[in-house]
Design a protein around this motif. Structure first.
Motif, PDB file in Angstrom:
ATOM      1  N   ARG A  17       6.015 -10.372  -8.976  1.00  0.00           N
ATOM      2  CA  ARG A  17       7.311  -9.549  -9.388  1.00  0.00           C
ATOM      3  C   ARG A  17       8.483  -9.719  -8.470  1.00  0.00           C
ATOM      4  NH1 ARG A  17       5.336  -4.036 -12.277  1.00  0.00           N
ATOM      5  NH2 ARG A  17       3.228  -4.792 -13.116  1.00  0.00           N
ATOM      6  N   VAL A  18       8.204 -10.005  -7.199  1.00  0.00           N
ATOM      7  CA  VAL A  18       9.410 -10.031  -6.229  1.00  0.00           C
ATOM      8  C   VAL A  18       9.847 -11.563  -6.384  1.00  0.00           C
ATOM      9  CG1 VAL A  18       9.804 -10.702  -3.728  1.00  0.00           C
ATOM     10  CG2 VAL A  18       8.343  -8.649  -4.457  1.00  0.00           C
ATOM     11  N   MET A  19       9.161 -12.505  -6.799  1.00  0.00           N
ATOM     12  CA  MET A  19       9.721 -13.608  -6.789  1.00  0.00           C
ATOM     13  C   MET A  19      10.414 -13.980  -8.378  1.00  0.00           C
ATOM     14  SD  MET A  19       6.764 -16.018  -5.336  1.00  0.00           S
ATOM     15  CE  MET A  19       6.219 -15.780  -3.449  1.00  0.00           C
ATOM     16  N   GLN A  38      23.370  -8.477  -2.302  1.00  0.00           N
ATOM     17  CA  GLN A  38      23.247  -7.881  -3.945  1.00  0.00           C
ATOM     18  C   GLN A  38      21.769  -8.248  -4.299  1.00  0.00           C
ATOM     19  OE1 GLN A  38      26.498  -8.504  -6.740  1.00  0.00           O
ATOM     20  NE2 GLN A  38      28.122  -8.111  -5.101  1.00  0.00           N
ATOM     21  N   ALA A  39      21.583  -9.347  -4.001  1.00  0.00           N
ATOM     22  CA  ALA A  39      20.160  -9.925  -4.448  1.00  0.00           C
ATOM     23  C   ALA A  39      19.058  -9.334  -4.041  1.00  0.00           C
ATOM     24  CB  ALA A  39      19.822 -11.223  -4.296  1.00  0.00           C
ATOM     25  N   ARG A  40      19.227  -9.153  -2.652  1.00  0.00           N
ATOM     26  CA  ARG A  40      18.139  -8.363  -1.907  1.00  0.00           C
ATOM     27  C   ARG A  40      18.013  -6.830  -2.373  1.00  0.00           C
ATOM     28  NH1 ARG A  40      18.351  -4.732   2.636  1.00  0.00           N
ATOM     29  NH2 ARG A  40      16.329  -4.682   3.837  1.00  0.00           N
ATOM     30  N   ARG A  61      15.307  -2.549  -5.215  1.00  0.00           N
ATOM     31  CA  ARG A  61      15.294  -1.476  -6.435  1.00  0.00           C
ATOM     32  C   ARG A  61      14.360  -1.764  -7.639  1.00  0.00           C
ATOM     33  NH1 ARG A  61      20.297  -2.244  -7.408  1.00  0.00           N
ATOM     34  NH2 ARG A  61      19.901  -3.720  -9.314  1.00  0.00           N
ATOM     35  N   ASN A  62      14.109  -3.177  -7.943  1.00  0.00           N
ATOM     36  CA  ASN A  62      13.038  -3.387  -8.924  1.00  0.00           C
ATOM     37  C   ASN A  62      11.572  -3.352  -8.702  1.00  0.00           C
ATOM     38  OD1 ASN A  62      15.403  -3.849 -10.527  1.00  0.00           O
ATOM     39  ND2 ASN A  62      15.421  -6.045 -10.203  1.00  0.00           N
ATOM     40  N   THR A  63      11.214  -3.815  -7.614  1.00  0.00           N
ATOM     41  CA  THR A  63       9.807  -3.851  -7.074  1.00  0.00           C
ATOM     42  C   THR A  63       9.493  -2.951  -5.871  1.00  0.00           C
ATOM     43  OG1 THR A  63      10.285  -5.426  -5.132  1.00  0.00           O
ATOM     44  CG2 THR A  63      10.182  -6.344  -7.242  1.00  0.00           C
ATOM     45  N   GLY A  64      10.416  -2.310  -5.353  1.00  0.00           N
ATOM     46  CA  GLY A  64      10.014  -1.277  -3.922  1.00  0.00           C
ATOM     47  C   GLY A  64       9.384  -1.901  -2.842  1.00  0.00           C
ATOM     48  N   ILE A  65       9.556  -3.252  -2.797  1.00  0.00           N
ATOM     49  CA  ILE A  65       9.033  -3.959  -1.587  1.00  0.00           C
ATOM     50  C   ILE A  65      10.329  -4.527  -0.859  1.00  0.00           C
ATOM     51  CG2 ILE A  65       8.010  -6.070  -0.730  1.00  0.00           C
ATOM     52  CD1 ILE A  65       6.027  -4.162  -2.204  1.00  0.00           C
ATOM     53  N   PRO A  66      10.262  -4.155   0.648  1.00  0.00           N
ATOM     54  CA  PRO A  66      11.475  -4.454   1.318  1.00  0.00           C
ATOM     55  C   PRO A  66      11.388  -6.013   1.604  1.00  0.00           C
ATOM     56  CG  PRO A  66       9.618  -3.309   2.321  1.00  0.00           C
ATOM     57  CD  PRO A  66       9.316  -3.272   1.300  1.00  0.00           C
ATOM     58  N   VAL A  67      12.542  -6.593   1.510  1.00  0.00           N
ATOM     59  CA  VAL A  67      12.578  -8.015   1.863  1.00  0.00           C
ATOM     60  C   VAL A  67      13.583  -8.376   2.832  1.00  0.00           C
ATOM     61  CG1 VAL A  67      11.431  -8.579  -0.328  1.00  0.00           C
ATOM     62  CG2 VAL A  67      13.960  -8.448  -0.202  1.00  0.00           C
ATOM     63  N   SER A  68      13.667  -9.576   3.458  1.00  0.00           N
ATOM     64  CA  SER A  68      14.535  -9.969   4.439  1.00  0.00           C
ATOM     65  C   SER A  68      14.965 -11.424   3.653  1.00  0.00           C
ATOM     66  CB  SER A  68      14.120 -10.323   5.734  1.00  0.00           C
ATOM     67  OG  SER A  68      13.799  -8.910   6.212  1.00  0.00           O
ATOM     68  N   ILE A  69      16.076 -11.633   3.691  1.00  0.00           N
ATOM     69  CA  ILE A  69      16.673 -13.018   3.137  1.00  0.00           C
ATOM     70  C   ILE A  69      17.359 -13.870   4.210  1.00  0.00           C
ATOM     71  CG2 ILE A  69      17.761 -14.131   1.155  1.00  0.00           C
ATOM     72  CD1 ILE A  69      17.188 -11.893  -0.400  1.00  0.00           C
ATOM     73  N   GLU A 115       0.865  -1.107  -0.113  1.00  0.00           N
ATOM     74  CA  GLU A 115      -0.145  -0.097  -0.115  1.00  0.00           C
ATOM     75  C   GLU A 115       0.936   1.346  -0.052  1.00  0.00           C
ATOM     76  OE1 GLU A 115      -3.188  -0.164  -0.597  1.00  0.00           O
ATOM     77  OE2 GLU A 115      -3.670  -2.006   0.006  1.00  0.00           O
ATOM     78  N   ARG A 116       2.050   1.111   0.733  1.00  0.00           N
ATOM     79  CA  ARG A 116       2.811   2.250   0.740  1.00  0.00           C
ATOM     80  C   ARG A 116       3.670   2.596  -0.489  1.00  0.00           C
ATOM     81  NH1 ARG A 116       6.100   1.738   6.515  1.00  0.00           N
ATOM     82  NH2 ARG A 116       4.914   3.126   7.479  1.00  0.00           N
ATOM     83  N   LEU A 117       3.779   1.472  -1.464  1.00  0.00           N
ATOM     84  CA  LEU A 117       4.507   1.560  -2.427  1.00  0.00           C
ATOM     85  C   LEU A 117       4.249   2.809  -3.549  1.00  0.00           C
ATOM     86  CD1 LEU A 117       6.856   0.427  -4.203  1.00  0.00           C
ATOM     87  CD2 LEU A 117       5.376  -1.250  -5.021  1.00  0.00           C
TER      88      LEU A 117
END
Length: 413
Positions: A83-85, A119-121, A126-134, A15-17
């Motif tokens: 898109r994230v996947m 780098q992947a994170r 950068r590509n999706t705007g969704i923050p992720v943790s790996i 929603e924030r994106l």
């Protein structure tokens, strides 16, 4: 090595994106019918909003702190998840979705795994705007642990040695361990075990005796011996359902059948997507249990299909007939649902030798699916679903379909 990528506060982040002004503002997302809180930003968590809180109970808190509220927008979330996947798949040789906001990836053979994952994170954000943790670990269970720790360690955590695994598990709480449900946790708690490190030190026979085969699998996973492969297929569904609460009370059998038609149509569509047919169809209705001044009624009925089916026409026909049979005049219904059970693959349906099977329904249902895929769900529907839909779910705070609907695409001036 396994990687687990998890989208942080996914629904709130989605929603924030498209509204950057909300980046540091508390945000919550509500469930179907705007009932309960199902996602919170970190700011909302700090204000005391808990997962599952009914919206009406936290209304004062929302007003006091100007918390931004959104209705769940699963079409948007599903598109952003894909898109994230896809972005993660550019960095790892195999990606297997686990849920809408999580996926496992195969990380074996990658050199300098920590730097690679960082780098992947960065690329995913950068590509999706969704923050992720790996999180990275030698088993799926340990990757899950690493992912939890990644949220507190700049978004990436790697457990690639016996030492790093032992140190991480020494303080990791058992209640947060993947595979330990409420019943198993009660057994573990009685022994005074608080951390996963303490649990792992228990004898293997204890796991087998107290947690059966699942426990023995967990024991091996905690010691770095993979028992779940990256490509393990998901368990086959034992049942599918579509249940909804109404935005208002329903006291008319015709209006009730409109809602049941919509739910049954969606259920048939879900069955076809999974390539399954149902042998039993259950229809139920609820009143509002919290309204003691209303007469209560909780009818349900299970109907055996003559031939297992996923045809929209057949399922809707049965569901509406059952709904009319269950309906009682003078009762205010608040919720209804349709459940398909005893599911079998389409190719294994046993037809009745003495009854003509309406194969034309199969082709008609396929055409309906194609048109609704092309023009949007509900573009083609049965007339018995009605047009006013006063019973439709509340979506008073629904955001746009920014990535799935042309008219909602954000314009840049």
């Amino acid at each position: 090595m396994f990687a687990l990528c998890d989208c942080n506060n996914f629904y709130a982040s989605a929603e924030r994106l498209f509204k950057p002004s909300l980046r540091l503002v508390p945000v919550v997302v509500l469930s179907n019918n705007d009932g309960c809180v199902i996602a919170r930003s970190e700011e909302a968590k700090q204000l005391g909003i808990r997962m599952g809180d009914p919206a009406f109970l936290v209304r004062d808190l929302i007003t006091k702190h100007d918390i931004q509220v959104f209705s769940s927008n699963y079409v948007l979330y599903g598109d952003l998840s894909e898109r994230v996947m896809q972005s993660l798949g550019r960095w790892f040789p195999m990606v297997v979705p686990y849920s809408i906001d999580e996926c496992f990836a195969w990380a074996a053979g990658i050199k300098h795994i920590y730097e690679h994952t960082v780098q992947a994170r960065a690329a995913i954000i950068r590509n999706t705007g969704i923050p992720v943790s790996i999180g990275i670990g030698p088993t799926k269970t340990l990757a899950k642990v690493a992912n939890k720790l990644a949220k507190k360690n700049k978004g990436v955590f790697v457990m690639d040695s016996d030492k790093s695994i032992a140190e991480a598990l020494a303080t990791f709480p058992v209640e947060d361990l993947w595979g330990v449900g409420r019943q198993y946790y009660k057994k573990i708690e009685k022994l005074g075990i608080e951390t996963v490190g303490q649990l792992r030190d228990m004898p293997e026979m204890w796991f087998k005796n107290n947690m059966t085969v699942q426990g023995q699998r967990l024991y091996n996973e905690l010691w770095g011996r993979p028992m779940l492969s990256i490509g393990d297929p998901p368990a086959k569904a034992k049942g599918l359902s579509v249940t909804r609460s109404f935005s208002c009370y329903i006291e008319s059998p015709d209006v009730l059948c409109e809602a049941v038609t919509a739910y049954a149509s969606r259920l048939a569509e879900k069955l076809r997507v999974e390539g399954l047919c149902c042998q039993f169809l259950e229809v139920f209705m609820f009143t509002n249990v919290h309204r003691e001044d209303h007469p209560q009624h909780y009818p349900r009925h299970v109907h055996r299909m003559p031939v297992a089916s996923n045809s929209t026409l057949e399922i809707v026909s049965v569901a509406t007939k059952v709904a009319r049979m269950l309906f009682r005049t003078g009762i205010k219904y608040r919720k209804a649902g349709v459940i398909a059970t005893v599911l079998i693959p389409e190719a294994e349906v046993q037809y009745n030798l003495f009854q003509e099977h309406k194969t034309k329904h199969t082709g008609l249902s396929a055409i309906i699916d194609q048109l609704n895929t092309a023009y949007g769900r509900g573009a083609v529907r049965l007339a018995s679903e009605g047009f006013e839909k006063k019973w439709r779910l509340k979506h008073e705070h629904l955001s746009g379909g920014y990535t799935t609907r042309w008219k909602d695409i954000v314009g840049v001036k």
